[in-house]
Design an enzyme around this catalytic site. Structure first.
Site, PDB file in Angstrom:
ATOM      1  N   GLN A 117      86.806  72.683  36.255  1.00 37.97           N
ATOM      2  CA  GLN A 117      86.419  71.570  35.946  1.00 37.97           C
ATOM      3  C   GLN A 117      85.232  70.920  35.291  1.00 37.97           C
ATOM      4  O   GLN A 117      84.285  71.683  35.970  1.00 37.97           O
ATOM      5  CB  GLN A 117      87.071  70.516  36.763  1.00 37.97           C
ATOM      6  CG  GLN A 117      86.965  70.435  38.297  1.00 37.97           C
ATOM      7  CD  GLN A 117      86.998  69.957  39.634  1.00 37.97           C
ATOM      8  OE1 GLN A 117      87.195  68.625  39.520  1.00 37.97           O
ATOM      9  NE2 GLN A 117      88.308  70.381  39.771  1.00 37.97           N
ATOM     10  N   HIS A 136      83.374  66.878  35.216  1.00 37.78           N
ATOM     11  CA  HIS A 136      83.274  65.260  35.042  1.00 37.78           C
ATOM     12  C   HIS A 136      82.089  64.269  33.756  1.00 37.78           C
ATOM     13  O   HIS A 136      80.794  65.458  33.832  1.00 37.78           O
ATOM     14  CB  HIS A 136      82.840  64.708  36.538  1.00 37.78           C
ATOM     15  CG  HIS A 136      83.769  66.011  37.895  1.00 37.78           C
ATOM     16  ND1 HIS A 136      84.793  65.311  38.004  1.00 37.78           N
ATOM     17  CD2 HIS A 136      82.925  66.165  38.691  1.00 37.78           C
ATOM     18  CE1 HIS A 136      85.376  66.178  39.009  1.00 37.78           C
ATOM     19  NE2 HIS A 136      84.194  67.132  39.037  1.00 37.78           N
ATOM     20  N   GLU A 162      79.028  64.519  42.642  1.00 38.87           N
ATOM     21  CA  GLU A 162      79.361  64.970  43.656  1.00 38.87           C
ATOM     22  C   GLU A 162      78.948  66.172  44.759  1.00 38.87           C
ATOM     23  O   GLU A 162      78.069  66.583  43.871  1.00 38.87           O
ATOM     24  CB  GLU A 162      81.006  65.411  44.027  1.00 38.87           C
ATOM     25  CG  GLU A 162      81.041  66.804  42.944  1.00 38.87           C
ATOM     26  CD  GLU A 162      82.600  67.596  42.719  1.00 38.87           C
ATOM     27  OE1 GLU A 162      83.336  66.196  42.547  1.00 38.87           O
ATOM     28  OE2 GLU A 162      83.797  68.396  42.750  1.00 38.87           O
ATOM     29  N   HIS A 172      82.774  73.832  37.452  1.00 43.57           N
ATOM     30  CA  HIS A 172      82.575  74.137  38.722  1.00 43.57           C
ATOM     31  C   HIS A 172      83.764  74.355  39.028  1.00 43.57           C
ATOM     32  O   HIS A 172      84.914  73.728  38.246  1.00 43.57           O
ATOM     33  CB  HIS A 172      81.786  73.601  39.487  1.00 43.57           C
ATOM     34  CG  HIS A 172      82.092  72.347  39.242  1.00 43.57           C
ATOM     35  ND1 HIS A 172      82.062  70.607  38.553  1.00 43.57           N
ATOM     36  CD2 HIS A 172      83.091  71.272  40.336  1.00 43.57           C
ATOM     37  CE1 HIS A 172      82.357  69.871  38.999  1.00 43.57           C
ATOM     38  NE2 HIS A 172      83.503  70.188  39.738  1.00 43.57           N
ATOM     39  N   ARG A 207      89.504  69.271  33.179  1.00 38.71           N
ATOM     40  CA  ARG A 207      90.005  71.086  33.247  1.00 38.71           C
ATOM     41  C   ARG A 207      89.504  71.070  32.226  1.00 38.71           C
ATOM     42  O   ARG A 207      89.878  71.019  31.139  1.00 38.71           O
ATOM     43  CB  ARG A 207      91.515  70.785  33.815  1.00 38.71           C
ATOM     44  CG  ARG A 207      91.322  69.409  34.944  1.00 38.71           C
ATOM     45  CD  ARG A 207      93.240  69.818  35.869  1.00 38.71           C
ATOM     46  NE  ARG A 207      92.884  69.276  37.403  1.00 38.71           N
ATOM     47  CZ  ARG A 207      93.394  67.660  37.151  1.00 38.71           C
ATOM     48  NH1 ARG A 207      92.987  67.462  36.011  1.00 38.71           N
ATOM     49  NH2 ARG A 207      93.084  67.599  38.790  1.00 38.71           N
TER      50      ARG A 207
END
Length: 383
Positions: free
Chosen positions: A92, A94, A129, A251, A270
């Site tokens: 995935q 972001h 994250e 990642h 994804r």
């Protein structure tokens, strides 16, 4: 402060034992993938005063502090988790903040229901994250150089992969990675079944650095994402080491238990290793097609003994305290909101004893002292 009662999410990739072992509870036999600590509306932490999101909605300045509200609005801008991977998560990526805002607005204008399986943007926020390992932890992060990827895939000796190897060998780096990723994302799944099977068998024979990809194929036997994953760096974290994942970096987590913190968003695009919808055109806008060797983070230690994991974002700051017997209490009073999570020992937050896996929410400006013996993670914001 508020002791938190947190929801454990039973995603299929979750370990059946890692979170129960930390909490000292009996496994249920079902996967326990993530324990959420925060005010995310999907599973807000519960307190004796009510759900944490409702407490913040009712009095944002009192709970979060004026500086945090001025910077991030009247919401807790981070979500803290225990993450226990027993099987690979999806490959995935972001979006950055501008991409998230534009994508969310476009889908809202297009009338796509927020719960539609074909909806890409669930909100208008980005999702950087950080994962900090509590046990040995493995994952995939960032592209290898095309030359390295060509050698790695070429070593499998699979004839149907030779066109990808040739592309990686002769194109400029960004074009090579883009073309190969695009070809894999748009490949006919029926035709890829044999290729993935051959690649998995070869990876199992070679072992070593190829072995993790044979394991991926065991979980996703016909998924072109198995080959796409070979474009990425394999990363191994030891306990206490961390990895920061910024926008556009592909990642996937593979195995292990860690503490994860992220900006409060559900925006995930994804790339493979999933039966879920893959929005290829949007994905190709978001992915940063550049080699990116992952930098393993180790904390810097402040004068107070706080071990801080530095990142380039303000929505969260993660740190930890490893307290030995007889250590003097540490003042944690801050003008920002905090969540304290114990992962070892029985430390105390202002006299409240925390067993492993237990956590508290500390409103802004509330006098807080950490004492006792054990390891505590501290989540807050930079405001």
């Amino acid at each position: 402060m508020d002791r938190l009662d947190n929801t454990v999410r039973p995603y299929p990739w979750g370990s059946t034992t890692a979170i129960p072992e930390l909490l000292g509870t009996a496994p249920t036999g079902e996967p326990q993938a993530e324990m959420w600590m925060g005010a995310h509306p999907g599973a807000p932490s519960r307190t004796a005063r009510g759900p944490l999101n409702e407490l913040i909605d009712a009095a944002p300045v009192r709970e979060l502090g004026a500086a945090a509200v001025d910077t991030f609005g009247p919401r807790l801008p981070f979500l803290l988790k225990l993450l226990a991977a027993g099987a690979p998560l999806s490959l995935q990526v972001h979006p950055d903040l501008a991409q998230a805002r534009a994508g969310f607005a476009a889908e809202e204008a297009g009338g796509i229901p927020i719960d539609s399986p074909h909806r890409t943007y669930k909100d208008a926020n980005h999702k950087p994250e950080l994962i900090c390992a509590l046990t040995p932890f493995t994952g995939l992060c960032g592209f290898r150089t095309p030359i390295e990827a060509a050698g790695f895939i070429g070593a499998l000796g699979v004839d149907s992969l030779k066109p990808y190897v040739d592309l990686l060998d002769v194109r400029p780096e960004d074009a090579a990675l883009r073309e190969v990723m695009t070809a894999l994302l748009t490949a006919d799944r029926e035709r890829m079944v044999h290729t993935v099977a051959e690649a998995a068998a070869a990876a199992a024979r070679l072992g070593g650095a190829h072995a993790p990809y044979a394991a991926l194929a065991h979980h996703y036997p016909s998924d072109p994402g198995v080959i796409a994953a070979m474009l990425l760096n394999h990363v191994e974290l030891q306990p206490g080491e961390a990895l920061f994942l910024g926008a556009g970096v592909p990642h996937a987590y593979l195995d292990g238990l860690g503490v994860e913190i992220m900006a409060n968003s559900d925006n995930v695009l994804r790339c493979g290793l999933t039966p879920k919808h893959i929005d290829v055109p949007e994905l190709l806008k978001i992915v940063r097609f550049e080699p990116n060797e992952p930098a393993v983070l180790r904390p810097r230690t402040s004068a107070s003994g706080e071990e801080i994991y530095d990142t380039p974002v303000d929505e969260f700051r993660l740190s930890r305290f490893v307290r030995s017997r007889g250590a003097a209490p540490t003042d944690l009073t801050a003008p920002t909101p905090q969540i304290l999570l114990a992962v070892a020992g029985r430390p105390k937050a202002s006299g409240v004893t925390l067993s492993p896996g237990e956590s508290v929410f500390v409103p802004a400006d509330e006098t807080t002292e950490l004492s006792g013996t054990g390891t505590v993670f501290r989540a807050t914001v930079v405001a």
